[in-house]
Design a protein around this motif. Structure first.
Motif, short mmCIF file in Angstrom:
data_model
loop_
_atom_site.label_atom_id
_atom_site.label_comp_id
_atom_site.label_asym_id
_atom_site.label_seq_id
_atom_site.Cartn_x
_atom_site.Cartn_y
_atom_site.Cartn_z
N LEU A 28 -14.64 -20.49 8.21
CA LEU A 28 -14.22 -21.37 9.03
C LEU A 28 -15.97 -21.78 9.12
CD1 LEU A 28 -10.92 -20.13 10.79
CD2 LEU A 28 -10.91 -21.42 9.06
N ILE A 29 -16.71 -21.43 10.28
CA ILE A 29 -17.55 -21.95 10.97
C ILE A 29 -18.67 -22.10 10.28
CG2 ILE A 29 -19.71 -22.00 13.24
CD1 ILE A 29 -17.06 -20.96 14.47
N GLY A 30 -18.38 -21.09 9.08
CA GLY A 30 -20.32 -21.65 7.75
C GLY A 30 -19.92 -22.21 6.92
N LEU A 31 -18.64 -22.32 6.30
CA LEU A 31 -18.61 -23.18 5.70
C LEU A 31 -18.64 -24.31 5.32
CD1 LEU A 31 -15.71 -21.22 3.49
CD2 LEU A 31 -18.49 -21.90 2.73
N PRO A 32 -17.98 -25.17 6.20
CA PRO A 32 -18.88 -26.43 6.13
C PRO A 32 -20.01 -27.06 7.36
CG PRO A 32 -16.45 -26.25 7.40
CD PRO A 32 -17.19 -25.15 7.51
N ALA A 33 -20.97 -26.11 7.83
CA ALA A 33 -21.94 -26.20 8.06
C ALA A 33 -23.09 -25.91 7.19
CB ALA A 33 -22.83 -24.92 8.56
N ILE A 34 -23.06 -24.89 6.40
CA ILE A 34 -23.62 -25.61 4.94
C ILE A 34 -23.66 -26.53 4.03
CG2 ILE A 34 -24.45 -23.76 3.22
CD1 ILE A 34 -23.61 -21.19 4.68
N HIS A 73 -8.59 -25.49 7.34
CA HIS A 73 -8.76 -25.29 8.59
C HIS A 73 -7.30 -26.08 9.15
CE1 HIS A 73 -12.88 -25.61 8.68
NE2 HIS A 73 -12.88 -24.96 10.38
N LEU A 74 -6.42 -26.95 8.86
CA LEU A 74 -5.47 -26.93 9.38
C LEU A 74 -4.28 -25.73 8.74
CD1 LEU A 74 -5.31 -30.35 8.36
CD2 LEU A 74 -6.13 -29.58 9.77
N VAL A 75 -4.09 -25.00 7.78
CA VAL A 75 -3.38 -23.89 7.61
C VAL A 75 -3.56 -22.64 7.97
CG1 VAL A 75 -3.00 -22.71 4.85
CG2 VAL A 75 -3.36 -24.82 5.33
N VAL A 98 -10.82 -32.45 15.24
CA VAL A 98 -12.10 -30.67 15.88
C VAL A 98 -11.07 -30.30 16.94
CG1 VAL A 98 -13.93 -31.12 17.50
CG2 VAL A 98 -14.65 -32.67 16.16
N ALA A 99 -9.86 -31.01 17.78
CA ALA A 99 -8.88 -30.13 18.10
C ALA A 99 -8.41 -28.95 16.85
CB ALA A 99 -7.87 -31.04 18.99
N ALA A 100 -8.04 -29.47 16.24
CA ALA A 100 -7.40 -28.67 14.68
C ALA A 100 -8.32 -27.73 13.92
CB ALA A 100 -7.13 -29.76 13.60
N GLU A 101 -9.39 -27.96 14.11
CA GLU A 101 -10.73 -26.97 13.95
C GLU A 101 -10.98 -26.49 15.33
OE1 GLU A 101 -13.90 -29.76 13.25
OE2 GLU A 101 -13.35 -29.79 10.80
N VAL A 102 -11.34 -26.95 16.28
CA VAL A 102 -11.07 -25.50 17.40
C VAL A 102 -9.86 -24.65 17.67
CG1 VAL A 102 -11.40 -25.63 19.74
CG2 VAL A 102 -12.95 -26.63 17.91
N THR A 103 -8.89 -25.11 17.39
CA THR A 103 -7.57 -23.91 17.21
C THR A 103 -7.92 -23.12 16.33
OG1 THR A 103 -6.33 -25.57 18.16
CG2 THR A 103 -5.35 -23.93 16.86
N ALA A 104 -8.17 -23.87 15.06
CA ALA A 104 -8.43 -22.51 14.25
C ALA A 104 -9.70 -21.56 13.78
CB ALA A 104 -8.70 -23.00 12.77
N TRP A 105 -10.48 -22.00 14.21
CA TRP A 105 -11.28 -20.94 14.84
C TRP A 105 -11.43 -20.16 15.91
CZ3 TRP A 105 -15.40 -24.92 16.09
CH2 TRP A 105 -15.85 -26.04 14.89
N VAL A 106 -9.85 -20.77 16.76
CA VAL A 106 -10.04 -19.35 18.21
C VAL A 106 -8.92 -18.64 17.68
CG1 VAL A 106 -8.92 -19.79 20.08
CG2 VAL A 106 -10.57 -21.33 19.50
N CYS A 107 -7.95 -19.36 16.98
CA CYS A 107 -6.46 -19.04 16.86
C CYS A 107 -6.30 -17.64 15.24
CB CYS A 107 -5.58 -19.55 16.52
SG CYS A 107 -4.42 -20.65 17.74
N THR A 108 -7.37 -17.72 14.37
CA THR A 108 -7.13 -16.22 13.53
C THR A 108 -8.19 -15.62 13.17
OG1 THR A 108 -8.02 -19.13 12.01
CG2 THR A 108 -8.35 -16.81 11.05
N PRO A 109 -9.56 -15.70 14.19
CA PRO A 109 -9.74 -14.43 14.76
C PRO A 109 -8.78 -13.62 15.81
CG PRO A 109 -11.32 -15.91 15.73
CD PRO A 109 -10.45 -16.51 14.82
N TRP A 110 -8.43 -14.39 16.42
CA TRP A 110 -7.72 -13.60 17.78
C TRP A 110 -6.60 -12.86 17.13
CZ3 TRP A 110 -5.17 -17.03 22.30
CH2 TRP A 110 -4.75 -16.28 23.39
N ALA A 111 -4.93 -12.95 16.05
CA ALA A 111 -4.68 -13.36 15.31
C ALA A 111 -4.68 -12.09 14.40
CB ALA A 111 -3.51 -14.41 14.14
N LEU A 112 -6.00 -12.18 14.00
CA LEU A 112 -6.51 -10.89 12.64
C LEU A 112 -6.87 -9.53 13.41
CD1 LEU A 112 -7.83 -13.48 10.15
CD2 LEU A 112 -5.99 -11.81 9.97
N TRP A 113 -7.31 -9.89 14.36
CA TRP A 113 -8.28 -8.93 15.66
C TRP A 113 -7.58 -7.99 15.66
CZ3 TRP A 113 -13.13 -9.03 16.86
CH2 TRP A 113 -14.02 -8.42 17.66
N PRO A 114 -6.42 -7.54 15.88
CA PRO A 114 -4.93 -6.00 15.75
C PRO A 114 -5.48 -5.88 14.86
CG PRO A 114 -4.31 -7.72 17.06
CD PRO A 114 -5.49 -8.31 15.96
#
Length: 138
Positions: free
Chosen positions: A52-58, A86-88, A23-39
């Motif tokens: 990242l959130i929707g695929l594992p939920a479905i 998520h790890l990548v 979960v720590a790695a998944e949360v890192t992906a959930w926070v960092c990935t959009p943050w890095a892509l936003w600019p």
């Protein structure tokens, strides 16, 4: 009437330590990935969160989630590949965002997860989409 509760059986790899590392790695992906892509692209950042959130939920392997069956059943390899995604994403976006020490720490976390996930991944690889709902043969 006996009201004593018995301890529920968890699937392999679903203890608090292994789940916490994942979960720590998944949360890192959930926070960092959009943050890095936003600019670069707001739609791409939003799409990353949805993926990242929707695929594992479905999509999930039957029997893998304690207490819930997936909306769409998939073989165990798909669930493993979603964790690897998520790890990548977590490691790559950490290097894009942060300094060396924090990015290296996030990368070490992402490198530890496959070792903590081995019992779960072995169980997932032994499960197909149709096998999880069948009772065991005796």
């Amino acid at each position: 009437m006996n009201t004593v509760r018995t301890r529920t059986q968890r699937p392999p790899g679903h203890d608090y330590l292994r789940g916490g590392v994942r979960v720590a790695a998944e949360v890192t992906a959930w926070v960092c990935t959009p943050w890095a892509l936003w600019p670069h692209s707001v739609p791409l950042a939003i799409g990353a969160v949805v993926l990242l959130i929707g695929l594992p939920a479905i999509f999930s392997t039957p029997g893998d989630r304690p207490g819930a069956e997936p909306p769409v059943a998939v073989p165990g390899i798909v669930t493993i590949l979603l964790v690897v995604l998520h790890l990548v994403a977590a490691a790559a976006s950490a290097w894009a965002l942060w300094g060396t020490w924090i990015a290296a720490t996030a990368t070490v976390l992402c490198l530890v997860v496959p070792f903590t996930e081995l019992p779960r991944w072995r169980a997932l690889l032994g499960t197909t989409r149709h096998q999880a709902g069948r009772p065991a043969r005796r």
